[in-house]
Design a protein around this motif. Sequence first.
Motif, short mmCIF file in Angstrom:
data_model
loop_
_atom_site.label_atom_id
_atom_site.label_comp_id
_atom_site.label_asym_id
_atom_site.label_seq_id
_atom_site.Cartn_x
_atom_site.Cartn_y
_atom_site.Cartn_z
N THR A 35 0.85 -1.18 0.00
CA THR A 35 0.00 0.00 0.00
C THR A 35 0.89 1.23 0.00
O THR A 35 2.04 1.18 0.45
CB THR A 35 -0.92 0.03 1.24
OG1 THR A 35 -0.11 -0.04 2.41
CG2 THR A 35 -1.92 -1.11 1.23
N ALA A 36 0.37 2.35 -0.49
CA ALA A 36 1.11 3.60 -0.43
C ALA A 36 1.26 4.03 1.04
O ALA A 36 0.49 3.59 1.90
CB ALA A 36 0.40 4.68 -1.23
N PRO A 37 2.22 4.90 1.35
CA PRO A 37 2.37 5.35 2.74
C PRO A 37 1.11 5.98 3.31
O PRO A 37 0.86 5.93 4.51
CB PRO A 37 3.52 6.37 2.65
CG PRO A 37 4.30 5.94 1.45
CD PRO A 37 3.28 5.43 0.48
N GLY A 38 0.30 6.55 2.46
CA GLY A 38 -0.96 7.18 2.84
C GLY A 38 -1.54 7.80 1.58
O GLY A 38 -0.94 7.75 0.50
N GLY A 39 -2.71 8.40 1.69
CA GLY A 39 -3.30 9.01 0.51
C GLY A 39 -3.88 7.98 -0.44
O GLY A 39 -4.35 6.93 -0.02
N TRP A 40 -3.79 8.27 -1.72
CA TRP A 40 -4.46 7.47 -2.76
C TRP A 40 -3.46 6.65 -3.55
O TRP A 40 -2.37 7.13 -3.90
CB TRP A 40 -5.20 8.42 -3.71
CG TRP A 40 -5.75 7.78 -4.94
CD1 TRP A 40 -5.10 7.48 -6.11
CD2 TRP A 40 -7.09 7.33 -5.14
NE1 TRP A 40 -5.94 6.88 -7.01
CE2 TRP A 40 -7.18 6.78 -6.44
CE3 TRP A 40 -8.24 7.36 -4.35
CZ2 TRP A 40 -8.37 6.27 -6.96
CZ3 TRP A 40 -9.42 6.84 -4.87
CH2 TRP A 40 -9.48 6.31 -6.16
N LEU A 41 -3.84 5.41 -3.88
CA LEU A 41 -3.09 4.54 -4.78
C LEU A 41 -4.06 3.95 -5.78
O LEU A 41 -5.15 3.51 -5.41
CB LEU A 41 -2.38 3.43 -3.99
CG LEU A 41 -1.73 2.26 -4.75
CD1 LEU A 41 -0.53 1.72 -3.96
CD2 LEU A 41 -2.70 1.11 -5.03
N ASN A 42 -3.65 3.94 -7.08
CA ASN A 42 -4.39 3.11 -8.03
C ASN A 42 -3.41 2.37 -8.95
O ASN A 42 -2.53 1.67 -8.43
CB ASN A 42 -5.51 3.86 -8.75
CG ASN A 42 -5.12 5.00 -9.64
OD1 ASN A 42 -4.64 6.03 -9.16
ND2 ASN A 42 -5.34 4.88 -10.94
N ASP A 43 -3.51 2.45 -10.24
CA ASP A 43 -2.85 1.53 -11.17
C ASP A 43 -1.37 1.27 -10.90
O ASP A 43 -0.61 2.22 -10.64
CB ASP A 43 -2.93 2.07 -12.60
CG ASP A 43 -4.32 2.40 -13.05
OD1 ASP A 43 -5.27 2.18 -12.27
OD2 ASP A 43 -4.47 2.88 -14.17
N PRO A 44 -0.93 0.01 -11.05
CA PRO A 44 0.51 -0.26 -11.13
C PRO A 44 1.04 0.29 -12.44
O PRO A 44 0.39 0.19 -13.49
CB PRO A 44 0.59 -1.79 -11.10
CG PRO A 44 -0.73 -2.25 -11.63
CD PRO A 44 -1.73 -1.23 -11.20
N ASN A 45 2.21 0.90 -12.40
CA ASN A 45 2.83 1.52 -13.58
C ASN A 45 4.30 1.13 -13.66
O ASN A 45 4.92 0.79 -12.64
CB ASN A 45 2.76 3.05 -13.50
CG ASN A 45 1.36 3.62 -13.61
OD1 ASN A 45 1.11 4.73 -13.19
ND2 ASN A 45 0.44 2.86 -14.16
N GLY A 46 4.87 1.23 -14.85
CA GLY A 46 6.31 1.16 -15.02
C GLY A 46 6.98 -0.06 -14.43
O GLY A 46 8.15 0.00 -14.03
N MET A 47 6.30 -1.18 -14.37
CA MET A 47 6.88 -2.37 -13.76
C MET A 47 8.10 -2.85 -14.54
O MET A 47 8.08 -2.96 -15.77
CB MET A 47 5.85 -3.50 -13.70
CG MET A 47 4.76 -3.30 -12.68
SD MET A 47 3.58 -4.65 -12.77
CE MET A 47 4.71 -6.06 -12.66
N THR A 48 9.18 -3.14 -13.81
CA THR A 48 10.39 -3.64 -14.46
C THR A 48 11.26 -4.36 -13.45
O THR A 48 11.15 -4.13 -12.24
CB THR A 48 11.18 -2.48 -15.11
OG1 THR A 48 12.22 -3.00 -15.92
CG2 THR A 48 11.79 -1.57 -14.05
N HIS A 49 12.12 -5.23 -13.95
CA HIS A 49 13.15 -5.89 -13.16
C HIS A 49 14.47 -5.38 -13.71
O HIS A 49 14.94 -5.83 -14.77
CB HIS A 49 13.03 -7.42 -13.30
CG HIS A 49 13.80 -8.18 -12.28
ND1 HIS A 49 14.11 -9.52 -12.44
CD2 HIS A 49 14.33 -7.83 -11.09
CE1 HIS A 49 14.79 -9.94 -11.39
NE2 HIS A 49 14.94 -8.93 -10.56
#
Length: 504
Positions: A35-49
Amino acid sequence: MTHDITLPRACHQDAPKGLAERAVLDPHRPRFHFTAPGGWLNDPNGMTHWDGVYHLFYQYNPLAAAHHRIHWGHATSRDLVTWTDEPVALVPGTDGPDRDGCWSGVLVDDGGTPTLVYSGRHGDRELPCVATGSPDLRSWRKDPANPVIAAPPEGDLTAFRDHCVWQEDGMWRQLIGSGIQGVGGTAFLYESEDLRSWRYVGPLLTGDASTGTAADLDWTGTMWECVDLFRIDDADILAFSAWDEGTTHYPLYWTGQYGGDTFTPRGLHRLDYGQQYFYAPQTTRDALGRRVMFGWLQEGRDEDATVDAGWCGVMSLPRVVTLGADGLLAQAPVPELARLRRDAVRTGAFAVTDGTYVRLDDVRGDQLDIEVTLRLAPGAVVRLVVRETPDGSERTVVEAARAEDGTGTLRLRREASSLDPAVDTEPRYGELPLTGDGTVDLRVVVDHSALEIFANGRALTARIYPTRPDALGVGIAAVGAVAVERLDAWQMAAVFDGPRPLWP
């Protein structure tokens, strides 16, 4: 992903008021999901290894638990289990193409230069933008050429946002989610030599919104959000999230064949039976060759509740996506999550008598990982109960059923999940593939309000909000002949302790 909403009262505050501190006190906040530290979170973005490190970027509002003026949050992990908050990657500009938000996108490797392609929003305009990063991906510079596509294609479109970018035959190719008014959702195809100058090719595939209605569970919507094109084995997959008039419906995927400038579909399938509770998924291939997927777990409580709690939105557990024997996608949590397991309870084989309920007194909690192997006779139903109060007034039921004809159904029953009348308790269900002897490998992961269910490769994700602190019980019931070949359960350790900085 963007959609229009009425902003709750917290959006009108100039600064967060103890968001992170309130968030960690909320009993519904998951402890081992990201989860985000607080506030709002939505879509996963920029996923990479990248250089041995998993990078998860995400849509983030650190100022309020509301979908407004979105930033790009950033977290890293070496094991997909424990996460480190990194500096916020993208912040909306004071003016320019992303003044009103840095919306969903991807990360690509441009000859060693990490490069983000994202949707910048200015008023009602959403256009592709680019930013380049430092070698450690911790600082980013927006390109002066932004937006790199000046306008959508001509025509009456429902929207134009979200990106899938890859290299092919020395060229960059890009899909942008959209929809054609009166026709259906689509993914527009572009190509470029440098990620800045793009040539419009045309629609890769266009859906038919006149087939079915918004009440159907496989209606393709009037706009496709968060399109993702990838290959597993010899199958090409085009995933998208169906959207219509500001409503987020569910993720779907086409199986088919990508070639040239088109995608030839063979079949349309549901990606997760939880509908909007697993939305806007994005995948990446890691250094181990696995296709890893995250999705956004939306809330099932109202906006005032999330504002009071100081946070909103959960990232799914990371999933490994493979191709099943039936040619459809199979999903399971990454095996690394077993590192969080504690205090194992193993029952061994036992039978559940028709019409009885067995309370598993040794398995209790709101942070659980439960694995059960079942064998169902024709006409049998098994019900695994979690988050149950001693008097049964709150309980969540995971149901696997085998019909007389051998077909299976996975169902989540939430009508008694919460005594709070304001939360969503609608059921969720989908097809459950069964072997000839009716075997079901069922895994149920409980993390406070986050619930992820996996059954024979199919996934069903939801949110539950028990009101009572003693809603910790687990039990199992049966109708018909049900054999439990094994039941293993673990308590799951938390990965975050205490408040985290909103601006690391």
